[in-house]
Write an enzyme that holds these catalytic residues in place. Sequence first.
Site, PDB file in Angstrom:
ATOM      1  N   HIS A 151     132.317   8.747  45.240  1.00 23.42           N
ATOM      2  CA  HIS A 151     132.191   9.154  46.639  1.00 23.42           C
ATOM      3  C   HIS A 151     131.874  10.638  46.789  1.00 23.42           C
ATOM      4  CE1 HIS A 151     134.829   5.421  47.661  1.00 23.42           C
ATOM      5  NE2 HIS A 151     133.577   5.112  47.425  1.00 23.42           N
ATOM      6  N   SER A 172     144.868   3.626  44.270  1.00 26.23           N
ATOM      7  CA  SER A 172     143.822   3.173  45.191  1.00 26.23           C
ATOM      8  C   SER A 172     144.298   1.905  45.890  1.00 26.23           C
ATOM      9  CB  SER A 172     142.525   2.874  44.441  1.00 26.23           C
ATOM     10  OG  SER A 172     141.597   2.286  45.338  1.00 26.23           O
ATOM     11  N   SER A 173     144.034   1.845  47.191  1.00 22.95           N
ATOM     12  CA  SER A 173     144.411   0.628  47.921  1.00 22.95           C
ATOM     13  C   SER A 173     143.473  -0.524  47.549  1.00 22.95           C
ATOM     14  CB  SER A 173     144.357   0.895  49.430  1.00 22.95           C
ATOM     15  OG  SER A 173     143.090   1.416  49.780  1.00 22.95           O
ATOM     16  N   ASN A 184     150.484   1.754  41.735  1.00 22.15           N
ATOM     17  CA  ASN A 184     150.418   2.042  43.168  1.00 22.15           C
ATOM     18  C   ASN A 184     151.800   1.761  43.762  1.00 22.15           C
ATOM     19  OD1 ASN A 184     149.722   2.078  45.997  1.00 22.15           O
ATOM     20  ND2 ASN A 184     147.622   1.760  45.351  1.00 22.15           N
ATOM     21  N   ASP A 189     155.993   5.679  41.924  1.00 22.85           N
ATOM     22  CA  ASP A 189     155.289   6.941  42.161  1.00 22.85           C
ATOM     23  C   ASP A 189     154.416   7.305  40.945  1.00 22.85           C
ATOM     24  OD1 ASP A 189     154.902   9.515  43.577  1.00 22.85           O
ATOM     25  OD2 ASP A 189     155.913  10.277  41.789  1.00 22.85           O
TER      26      ASP A 189
HETATM   27  P1  NAD Z   1     143.722   4.920  50.065  1.00 22.01           P
HETATM   28  O1  NAD Z   1     144.249   5.991  50.960  1.00 22.01           O
HETATM   29  O2  NAD Z   1     143.067   3.751  50.678  1.00 22.01           O
HETATM   30  O3  NAD Z   1     144.878   4.390  49.127  1.00 22.01           O
HETATM   31  C1  NAD Z   1     145.736   5.254  48.460  1.00 22.01           C
HETATM   32  C2  NAD Z   1     146.790   4.377  47.808  1.00 22.01           C
HETATM   33  O4  NAD Z   1     147.614   5.200  47.006  1.00 22.01           O
HETATM   34  C3  NAD Z   1     147.681   3.678  48.822  1.00 22.01           C
HETATM   35  O5  NAD Z   1     147.683   2.303  48.514  1.00 22.01           O
HETATM   36  C4  NAD Z   1     149.067   4.324  48.622  1.00 22.01           C
HETATM   37  O6  NAD Z   1     150.088   3.362  48.722  1.00 22.01           O
HETATM   38  C5  NAD Z   1     148.981   4.856  47.216  1.00 22.01           C
HETATM   39  N1  NAD Z   1     149.736   6.081  46.970  1.00 22.01           N
HETATM   40  C6  NAD Z   1     149.694   7.242  47.681  1.00 22.01           C
HETATM   41  N2  NAD Z   1     150.464   8.183  47.088  1.00 22.01           N
HETATM   42  C7  NAD Z   1     151.054   7.583  46.004  1.00 22.01           C
HETATM   43  C8  NAD Z   1     151.963   8.029  45.008  1.00 22.01           C
HETATM   44  N3  NAD Z   1     152.432   9.276  44.975  1.00 22.01           N
HETATM   45  N4  NAD Z   1     152.353   7.144  44.045  1.00 22.01           N
HETATM   46  C9  NAD Z   1     151.879   5.852  44.064  1.00 22.01           C
HETATM   47  N5  NAD Z   1     151.001   5.387  44.982  1.00 22.01           N
HETATM   48  C10 NAD Z   1     150.595   6.241  45.930  1.00 22.01           C
HETATM   49  O7  NAD Z   1     142.787   5.643  49.010  1.00 22.01           O
HETATM   50  P2  NAD Z   1     141.519   5.117  48.241  1.00 22.01           P
HETATM   51  O8  NAD Z   1     141.709   3.725  47.765  1.00 22.01           O
HETATM   52  O9  NAD Z   1     141.187   6.182  47.270  1.00 22.01           O
HETATM   53  O10 NAD Z   1     140.397   5.064  49.367  1.00 22.01           O
HETATM   54  C11 NAD Z   1     140.224   6.122  50.284  1.00 22.01           C
HETATM   55  C12 NAD Z   1     138.855   6.778  50.264  1.00 22.01           C
HETATM   56  O11 NAD Z   1     138.980   8.021  50.923  1.00 22.01           O
HETATM   57  C13 NAD Z   1     138.411   7.103  48.875  1.00 22.01           C
HETATM   58  O12 NAD Z   1     137.277   6.386  48.640  1.00 22.01           O
HETATM   59  C14 NAD Z   1     138.136   8.593  48.849  1.00 22.01           C
HETATM   60  O13 NAD Z   1     136.751   8.817  48.794  1.00 22.01           O
HETATM   61  C15 NAD Z   1     138.595   9.135  50.164  1.00 22.01           C
HETATM   62  N6  NAD Z   1     139.747  10.071  50.099  1.00 22.01           N
HETATM   63  C16 NAD Z   1     139.830  10.958  49.079  1.00 22.01           C
HETATM   64  C17 NAD Z   1     140.901  11.840  49.011  1.00 22.01           C
HETATM   65  C18 NAD Z   1     140.947  12.812  47.846  1.00 22.01           C
HETATM   66  O14 NAD Z   1     139.893  13.149  47.308  1.00 22.01           O
HETATM   67  N7  NAD Z   1     142.131  13.261  47.430  1.00 22.01           N
HETATM   68  C19 NAD Z   1     141.910  11.800  49.979  1.00 22.01           C
HETATM   69  C20 NAD Z   1     141.787  10.873  51.040  1.00 22.01           C
HETATM   70  C21 NAD Z   1     140.695  10.006  51.075  1.00 22.01           C
END
Ligand code: NAD
Length: 253
Positions: A126, A200-201, A225, A242
């Site tokens: 992305h 990742s969700s 996750n 975590d």
């Molecule tokens: P998402 O937000 O859909 O999912 C994140 C997942 O991580 C959730 O299921 C949550 O339960 C889990 N999670 C969060 N913190 C955690 C922890 N400390 N321990 C265990 N689990 C934990 O994220 P995604 O699937 O990456 O999709 C979101 C899209 O948004 C991505 O494609 C990305 O491009 C973008 N995004 C990127 C960032 C970044 O670069 N840090 C941040 C937000 C969104």
Amino acid sequence: MIASDLATATEALRDLLEGARAIVPFTGAGISTECGIPDFRSPGGLWTKNRPIDFGDFLASGEMRDEAWRRRFAMEESFAQARPGRGHRALASLYRAGKVPGLITQNIDNLHQASGIDAADIVELHGNTTYALCLECGERYELSWVRERFESNGHHAPDCACGGFVKTATVSFGQAMPADAMQRAEGLSRNCDVFLAIGSSLVVWPAAGFPLMAKRSGASLVIINREPTEFDDLADLVIHDDIGAVLAPFINQ
Ligand code: NAD
């Protein structure tokens, strides 16, 4: 298998990683939450505050382009201050040990590069939000350049010298996926023996297809996750805990 507690999870993960030749991590926003960057879909995540701006809207409307840059600069403090967390550092340790041929990430925060993994071995599905590109000619712009102009011209998005729109180097909803990154991610997914889906969700497609591809190609699939995902039933090891706590034992400075 769903690990019942942290000690069981660590032991099962260690067994899998020790026996592996090629480990491919696939990371999502959850690996960076402990670094101060909110994810999209956790309670209070970015999704609940601002739905992302679609690529079509960015192209069609100057107001949307202004808004996209306003949001980006509002996030700058979090992005600029973020340092690699325990998850990033553990993956960098596995990489240094020669066990990770490449890493696939959905993240746009540059933290895997900051953890010491060579940029050439990171597949960004992305894109990357720490710099910008002209959508017409591909010229690269630093965010400081964009910000200076944004702030001096009444908070309007600046354009490139060629007249094209300047956008963070990210892939928005509605924007074509980068073909090269997709191809490299497919190669890694099909040729590993352990695939680690971390934070990742697994609901954003086509990125979510890679864990399935790896599993179908014979890899063991591990999902880490704190919440269940739709792919848990397919995984060989599921760890609902975590990420930092699960991966900290694998940090090797
Ligand atoms: P998402 O937000 O859909 O999912 C994140 C997942 O991580 C959730 O299921 C949550 O339960 C889990 N999670 C969060 N913190 C955690 C922890 N400390 N321990 C265990 N689990 C934990 O994220 P995604 O699937 O990456 O999709 C979101 C899209 O948004 C991505 O494609 C990305 O491009 C973008 N995004 C990127 C960032 C970044 O670069 N840090 C941040 C937000 C969104």
